[in-house]
Write a protein that holds these residues in place. Structure first.
Motif, short mmCIF file in Angstrom:
data_model
loop_
_atom_site.label_atom_id
_atom_site.label_comp_id
_atom_site.label_asym_id
_atom_site.label_seq_id
_atom_site.Cartn_x
_atom_site.Cartn_y
_atom_site.Cartn_z
N GLY A 157 14.74 53.28 10.13
CA GLY A 157 12.48 52.73 10.27
C GLY A 157 11.87 53.36 8.72
N VAL A 158 10.99 53.43 9.12
CA VAL A 158 9.76 53.72 8.00
C VAL A 158 10.03 55.68 7.59
CG1 VAL A 158 8.28 51.44 8.09
CG2 VAL A 158 7.52 53.69 9.28
N PRO A 159 9.93 55.31 6.59
CA PRO A 159 10.27 56.85 6.20
C PRO A 159 7.89 57.19 5.95
CG PRO A 159 9.58 55.77 4.18
CD PRO A 159 9.81 54.68 5.38
N ASP A 160 8.99 59.14 6.26
CA ASP A 160 7.33 59.95 7.11
C ASP A 160 7.37 59.47 5.52
OD1 ASP A 160 8.19 60.50 9.80
OD2 ASP A 160 10.09 60.39 8.96
N LEU A 161 7.71 59.98 4.04
CA LEU A 161 6.87 60.25 2.59
C LEU A 161 7.32 59.27 2.15
CD1 LEU A 161 5.14 62.45 1.22
CD2 LEU A 161 7.23 63.81 1.02
N LEU A 162 6.65 59.03 0.86
CA LEU A 162 7.32 58.33 -0.51
C LEU A 162 7.20 59.37 -1.24
CD1 LEU A 162 7.68 56.05 1.17
CD2 LEU A 162 5.98 54.91 -0.62
N PHE A 163 8.59 59.27 -2.52
CA PHE A 163 8.03 60.29 -3.81
C PHE A 163 8.47 59.21 -4.54
CE2 PHE A 163 11.27 61.39 -7.11
CZ PHE A 163 9.49 62.34 -7.77
N ILE A 164 7.28 58.93 -5.81
CA ILE A 164 7.22 57.61 -6.50
C ILE A 164 7.39 58.52 -8.24
CG2 ILE A 164 6.14 55.68 -7.41
CD1 ILE A 164 4.96 55.38 -4.83
N ILE A 165 8.15 57.41 -8.89
CA ILE A 165 8.11 58.28 -10.34
C ILE A 165 7.82 56.11 -10.80
CG2 ILE A 165 8.96 57.75 -12.32
CD1 ILE A 165 10.23 60.17 -10.98
N ASP A 166 6.28 56.61 -11.74
CA ASP A 166 5.75 55.70 -12.13
C ASP A 166 4.79 54.08 -11.01
OD1 ASP A 166 4.17 53.56 -13.46
OD2 ASP A 166 6.34 53.13 -15.13
N VAL A 167 3.53 55.44 -10.92
CA VAL A 167 2.46 54.75 -9.87
C VAL A 167 1.97 53.32 -10.21
CG1 VAL A 167 2.18 56.46 -8.89
CG2 VAL A 167 1.12 55.08 -11.04
N GLY A 168 2.14 52.86 -11.26
CA GLY A 168 1.94 51.22 -12.31
C GLY A 168 2.57 50.43 -11.72
N LYS A 169 4.54 50.38 -11.46
CA LYS A 169 5.43 50.29 -11.59
C LYS A 169 5.33 49.70 -10.15
CE LYS A 169 9.98 48.98 -12.86
NZ LYS A 169 9.41 47.54 -13.68
N GLU A 170 4.91 50.61 -9.39
CA GLU A 170 5.23 50.48 -7.77
C GLU A 170 3.92 50.85 -7.24
OE1 GLU A 170 8.71 50.48 -7.36
OE2 GLU A 170 9.64 51.79 -9.38
N ASP A 171 3.32 49.52 -7.79
CA ASP A 171 1.82 49.63 -6.61
C ASP A 171 1.74 49.29 -5.45
OD1 ASP A 171 2.80 47.42 -8.49
OD2 ASP A 171 0.71 47.17 -8.52
N LEU A 172 2.78 48.00 -5.68
CA LEU A 172 3.79 47.40 -4.00
C LEU A 172 3.44 48.59 -3.32
CD1 LEU A 172 2.84 44.96 -2.69
CD2 LEU A 172 5.80 44.31 -3.09
N ALA A 173 4.54 49.36 -3.46
CA ALA A 173 4.99 50.17 -2.21
C ALA A 173 3.54 51.28 -2.00
CB ALA A 173 6.24 51.09 -3.31
N ILE A 174 2.64 51.52 -2.79
CA ILE A 174 1.56 52.34 -2.24
C ILE A 174 0.84 51.46 -1.40
CG2 ILE A 174 -0.10 53.65 -3.65
CD1 ILE A 174 1.50 54.46 -6.12
N LEU A 175 0.53 50.86 -2.38
CA LEU A 175 0.15 49.89 -0.91
C LEU A 175 0.45 49.77 -0.11
CD1 LEU A 175 -1.29 46.76 -2.84
CD2 LEU A 175 -2.59 48.40 -1.69
N GLU A 176 2.33 49.57 0.38
CA GLU A 176 2.24 49.30 2.07
C GLU A 176 1.82 50.72 2.42
OE1 GLU A 176 5.58 47.47 2.28
OE2 GLU A 176 5.53 46.16 0.46
N ALA A 177 2.48 51.83 1.52
CA ALA A 177 2.12 52.90 2.53
C ALA A 177 0.97 52.94 2.79
CB ALA A 177 2.59 54.23 1.48
N ASN A 178 -0.26 52.72 2.18
CA ASN A 178 -1.20 53.10 2.54
C ASN A 178 -2.11 52.27 3.62
OD1 ASN A 178 -2.46 53.45 -0.68
ND2 ASN A 178 -1.40 55.07 0.00
N LYS A 179 -0.82 51.68 3.34
CA LYS A 179 -1.64 50.48 5.00
C LYS A 179 -0.54 51.13 6.44
CE LYS A 179 -2.15 46.59 4.06
NZ LYS A 179 -1.43 44.81 3.99
#
Length: 253
Positions: A157-179
């Motif tokens: 299932g979807v996670p409860d928290l994301l840990f990201i290295i390099d927000v510029g490269k992983e912008d799509l992951a952040i958008l989906e998490a925010n949504k």
């Protein structure tokens, strides 16, 4: 266990304070910049220390409540430390390429994970009844799916928290998490925007030593959360550690 400790010296030795060239800065990171040296922005570690500590607490508390952490780092130098750290603390990772819809279209991703598990079963059983070409195609599919989904195959299932290295490269992951309202802990360098990140860790996101340090600290915070969760459930951690030794001794007798 306790929340992992770290020092300003460790951050300095890992190069966490080195940002990007001053010409490439993002004004939104201005408040975290101490100054510049030889045309390179220097990150203010007196801010990084408490913010990193805060991020570690968030990770520990999430796991202590039974939550799942998804480690995300698809750039070359982050791939190995991200996978190793997630595996070390029994969490999940994406280190190959972020697949659009990983969070927002979990149903489709689940179907691909099921396909991977089915292929694994067929090949583990010797791929009976398949031609050489069919087997080869299946092995290719397996390698592709394993690279993309191997780190999340047991997430369920979807996670409860994301840990990201390099927000510029992983912008799509952040958008989906925010949504979906999933909080994001992320290392943010001077050339990136902290927009969409719930818990900012201002720091270098390129140096291998810095990445290894972040991943190790986050993994240890998650492990601390697991101990707290087991302790709250009434599991005797001391007995857990002793059990395998006692069982081995009994087996030998």
């Amino acid at each position: 266990m306790a929340l992992p400790e770290f020092s300003m010296r460790q951050l300095l030795e890992a190069g966490v304070h080195y940002g990007h060239q001053t010409a490439r800065w993002n004004p939104r990171m201005g408040e975290y910049i101490y100054g510049d040296r030889n045309g390179i922005h220097i990150i203010d570690l007196t801010q990084t220390v408490p913010l990193l500590d805060q991020a570690l607490k968030v990770v520990r508390d999430t796991v202590a409540k039974g939550g799942r952490i998804l480690f995300v780092g698809t750039k070359r130098q982050a791939q190995k430390p991200v996978a190793e750290a997630a595996e070390k603390c029994a969490q999940y990772y994406m280190n190959h390429r972020w697949l659009g819809g990983t969070l927002t279209n979990w149903k489709t991703i689940s179907a691909s994970i099921q396909r991977l598990k089915q292929i694994d079963e067929v090949l583990a059983a010797g791929a009976e009844g398949l031609t050489k070409k069919e087997r080869l195609n299946m092995e290719r599919d397996q390698a592709k799916l394993q690279a993309s989904l191997g780190g999340i195959r047991e997430m369920g299932g979807v996670p409860d928290l994301l840990f990201i290295i390099d927000v510029g490269k992983e912008d799509l992951a952040i958008l989906e998490a925010n949504k979906l309202g999933i909080p994001v802990v992320a290392v943010v360098d001077t050339n990136c925007s902290p927009k969409g990140v719930s818990h900012v860790i201002p720091g270098n996101d390129d140096a291998a030593r810095a990445i290894a340090l972040y991943c190790d600290l986050i993994a240890r915070a998650a492990l601390d959360g697991m101990s707290a969760q087991l302790g709250a459930a009434g599991v005797d951690l001391g007995a857990l550690e002793a059990a395998p030794v006692e069982e081995a001794a009994a087996a030998e007798a």
